[in-house]
Write a protein that holds these residues in place. Structure first.
Motif, PDB file in Angstrom:
ATOM      1  N   ILE A 119      -2.614   5.184   2.467  1.00 27.87           N
ATOM      2  CA  ILE A 119      -3.753   4.261   2.491  1.00 27.87           C
ATOM      3  C   ILE A 119      -3.543   3.261   3.621  1.00 27.87           C
ATOM      4  CG2 ILE A 119      -5.149   2.648   1.177  1.00 27.87           C
ATOM      5  CD1 ILE A 119      -5.095   5.458   0.014  1.00 27.87           C
ATOM      6  N   SER A 120      -4.484   3.210   4.533  1.00 30.58           N
ATOM      7  CA  SER A 120      -4.344   2.329   5.687  1.00 30.58           C
ATOM      8  C   SER A 120      -4.593   0.875   5.294  1.00 30.58           C
ATOM      9  CB  SER A 120      -5.320   2.735   6.792  1.00 30.58           C
ATOM     10  OG  SER A 120      -6.649   2.618   6.324  1.00 30.58           O
ATOM     11  N   ILE A 121      -4.006  -0.046   6.046  1.00 34.03           N
ATOM     12  CA  ILE A 121      -4.283  -1.466   5.889  1.00 34.03           C
ATOM     13  C   ILE A 121      -5.214  -1.893   7.016  1.00 34.03           C
ATOM     14  CG2 ILE A 121      -2.141  -1.979   4.674  1.00 34.03           C
ATOM     15  CD1 ILE A 121      -0.921  -2.903   7.276  1.00 34.03           C
ATOM     16  N   ASN A 158       0.828  -1.207   0.000  1.00 31.63           N
ATOM     17  CA  ASN A 158       0.000   0.000   0.000  1.00 31.63           C
ATOM     18  C   ASN A 158       0.859   1.253   0.000  1.00 31.63           C
ATOM     19  OD1 ASN A 158      -1.917  -2.078   1.159  1.00 31.63           O
ATOM     20  ND2 ASN A 158      -3.251  -0.287   1.112  1.00 31.63           N
ATOM     21  N   THR A 178       0.209  -2.920  11.615  1.00 33.37           N
ATOM     22  CA  THR A 178       1.397  -3.180  10.795  1.00 33.37           C
ATOM     23  C   THR A 178       2.178  -4.361  11.365  1.00 33.37           C
ATOM     24  OG1 THR A 178       1.559  -0.836  10.234  1.00 33.37           O
ATOM     25  CG2 THR A 178       3.517  -2.206   9.885  1.00 33.37           C
ATOM     26  N   SER A 227     -10.248  -0.531   2.827  1.00 36.92           N
ATOM     27  CA  SER A 227      -9.723   0.122   1.640  1.00 36.92           C
ATOM     28  C   SER A 227      -8.824  -0.858   0.906  1.00 36.92           C
ATOM     29  CB  SER A 227      -8.932   1.368   2.018  1.00 36.92           C
ATOM     30  OG  SER A 227      -9.771   2.347   2.573  1.00 36.92           O
TER      31      SER A 227
END
Length: 617
Positions: free
Chosen positions: A150-152, A146, A156, A349
């Protein structure tokens, strides 16, 4: 003072121009030298295909929207193409690396792939697509991260681990080809490799001494993203880690609803990401296992792949029996129900800020329906062949996309049947005529006794249903119309069907095939041709300047770079001086190096001037 202002204004405009130029999506460069080396992953010296002297090949690690440039040198003794499995090649099937779209790279030649990983994230891999070469190696992983903004949909991870699993034969790929050409079956593989290495010696009888095996070192309490790819020939594998839960997070570019599995079936050509927390005590190391599925387990035990998960504070080696595989010998629905449980995370997202699930595929009207049926191999014109809907595909000498570009007639037929043929099977170059911006429903019907995987280049399709028996129109009542996973490779169980939906928004000629290498080699594939009736570079990129020519267009082939300007991609990058040159002479390389060096110096000085400008105001 006026001169100073004019100079300042001019330089400011130059700096603005430069900043705009370099604000574009960055380029990432790789050089791949494919050659034969001798290796003994299962204790038997054999010829394998290495990349830059390594087996498996290097991981390509890029970020969403990067432009990827891979310069491939073919040091093999036969033609070569590299296929980017799952990479959607938006608007550019020219770079897909399969015979229907690209001429092969001849021995001792090199060719440069250049494509953008546009609006994609996830775990993928690359393979050689010709001549059964995948059975000898030449593969590696392909990660798309990403963008930072843009967040996952998970914390993390503390680390990232890539695992390539696959069945393996100790015969050369050329010998395996000859076996298939003679109408014989390949038989049971000799083992399962994990990252190109044989199994850890968990059993003195089944595993010979002295094999090199893979060890993954981890830290206690940490969580790792473990990406697993089945790059094998034809065997479905069950993946598991002793005493550890596998929290499924992503598959082939789609984030999934997160749920724990003790093991997961990974079929040929499929990729998965798991989040695994190292929450066990470190009294010993732990087994990582990839074992064959849907076979006679007692006979196939010797082909099990085993690696080691080693905690940094581990107190001893892994011992004892391997963790058990699924106990479903008499329950055919267990694995299918597991597959059905994999759902799309519609609130996460993807490569873009908007939720993935905003694409309501279940409410789109289907415009075309194809039922593709495979059967056991048949004999056509005295040769053993595999078929799709009664047609065994033969690749044309002139690639389909190239034939379209130059209006070469008679290369292929746009007559692939919407329903399986009822008459004798035939060998043809018959492809599907897809409708641009249409919505295609494809039913994959497996009437063979073996598991099949199907892959489509250029697209992520929606897996909306699967069941045993023959598909009928009434089967649509069982479809998942909300959160079916979007992916590029799906399994089809023996005596069963799988339904997929495809939004035909990517112009080009795209391969639709079985991932089972023996069946693919013998003809179980076709292509979907998607053409925008309005010619525009907005929906398909122009043919690359370094395109190869073959077949009816062989006379157009040039043996020198198409233009030196092609090598000037981004002077700020430490790129290979001929990273975009197809075929080069020493003087071309020298000139390209000189141009790149001078451009780097010019732009460095320019940016220094831009930084100094404010002092004149």
């Amino acid at each position: 003072m006026a001169l100073s202002r004019v100079l300042s204004l001019c330089l400011a405009h130059i700096c603005l121009f430069a900043s705009v130029c370099f604000a574009a999506d960055p380029f990432v460069f790789y050089n791949f030298d494919l050659s034969y080396i001798t290796a003994s992953p299962l204790g038997v010296p054999q010829q394998v295909i290495a990349i830059n002297g390594k087996f498996p090949g290097p991981t390509i690690n890029v970020t969403t929207n990067n432009n990827v440039v891979v310069n491939v040198r073919n040091k093999l003794d036969e033609n070569l193409l590299i296929h980017w499995s799952g990479i959607q090649q938006r608007r550019s099937s020219w770079q897909d690396g399969v015979l229907g779209t690209n001429c092969p790279i001849p021995p001792k030649w090199n060719w440069t792939y250049q494509f953008q990983v546009k609006d994609q994230i996830g775990s993928f891999f690359y393979i050689p697509s010709l001549n059964f070469q995948r059975a000898a190696g030449g593969f590696g992983s392909f990660i798309i991260n990403n963008r930072p903004i843009i967040s996952i949909p998970f914390a993390t991870p503390d680390g990232d681990i890539t695992i390539l699993i696959g069945d393996w034969y100790t015969q050369n790929h050329t010998a395996l080809r000859k076996t298939l050409d003679a109408g014989k079956d390949l038989g049971m593989p000799n083992g399962v490799l994990i990252n190109g290495k044989g199994p850890y010696r968990y059993n003195d009888t089944l595993v010979p001494d002295g094999l090199d095996y893979e060890t993954f070192e981890v830290h206690p309490g940490k969580t790792y993203r473990i990406r697993v790819h089945n790059v094998g020939v034809s065997t479905s594998l069950n993946f598991r880690i002793q005493n550890h839960n596998l929290l499924l997070a992503e598959t082939e570019g789609s984030y999934t609803v997160q749920q724990n599995y003790t093991s997961l079936d990974i079929h040929v050509g499929q990729s998965y990401s798991f989040l695994v927390t190292m929450d066990q005590n470190a009294s010993t190391d732990y087994y990582i296992v990839a074992s064959a599925r849907f076979v006679n387990e007692s006979i196939w035990k010797r082909v099990t792949g085993v690696a080691i998960l080693h905690y940094t504070n581990s107190k001893g080696k892994a011992t004892g029996p391997l963790p058990d595989p699924p106990s479903d010998e008499y329950d055919k629905t267990f694995s299918m129900n597991q597959a059905r449980s994999i759902r799309w995370n519609v609130s996460a997202s993807g490569a873009r800020p908007n939720p993935q699930g905003s694409f309501k595929y279940g409410s789109i009207n289907v415009t075309e329906v194809y039922v593709l049926k495979n059967k056991p191999p048949v004999t056509i014109n005295g040769k053993q062949r595999t078929t799709l809907s009664g047609i065994s595909f033969v690749n044309p000498s002139t690639p389909i996309r190239l034939a379209d570009k130059y209006k070469v007639k008679g290369v292929y037929k746009l007559d692939f049947p919407t329903r399986p043929l009822t008459g004798p099977s035939r060998i043809e170059t018959s492809i599907i005529n897809g409708t641009y911006r249409g919505f295609m429903e494809v039913i994959l019907q497996n009437n063979d006794t073996k598991m099949q995987s199907y892959h489509m280049s250029g697209y992520a399709f929606f897996v909306v249903g699967m069941d045993y028996g023959e598909w009928t129109n009434n089967s649509r009542g069982t479809y998942n119309k909300w959160d079916g996973i979007a992916r590029s490779t799906t399994q089809v169980y023996p005596g069963a069907w799988t339904a997929i939906l495809i939004s035909l928004d990517n112009v080009g000629v795209w391969n639709l095939r079985t991932e089972n290498l023996d069946s693919w080699y013998l003809g179980q594939e076709t292509y979907v041709r998607v053409v925008n009736p309005e010619a525009t570079n907005k929906t398909e990129l122009p043919m690359p300047e370094n395109a190869l020519f073959c077949g009816a267009l062989s006379k157009l082939q040039k043996y020198v770079p198409s233009s030196i300007s092609a090598v000037i991609v981004n002077p700020f990058l430490n790129s290979h001086p001929f990273s975009s040159v197809s075929f080069f002479r020493p003087q071309d390389v020298s000139l390209a190096t000189s141009i790149n060096s001078r451009l780097k110096l010019f732009f460095t000085l320019l940016m220094i001037v831009c930084a100094v400008i404010p002092t004149f105001h």
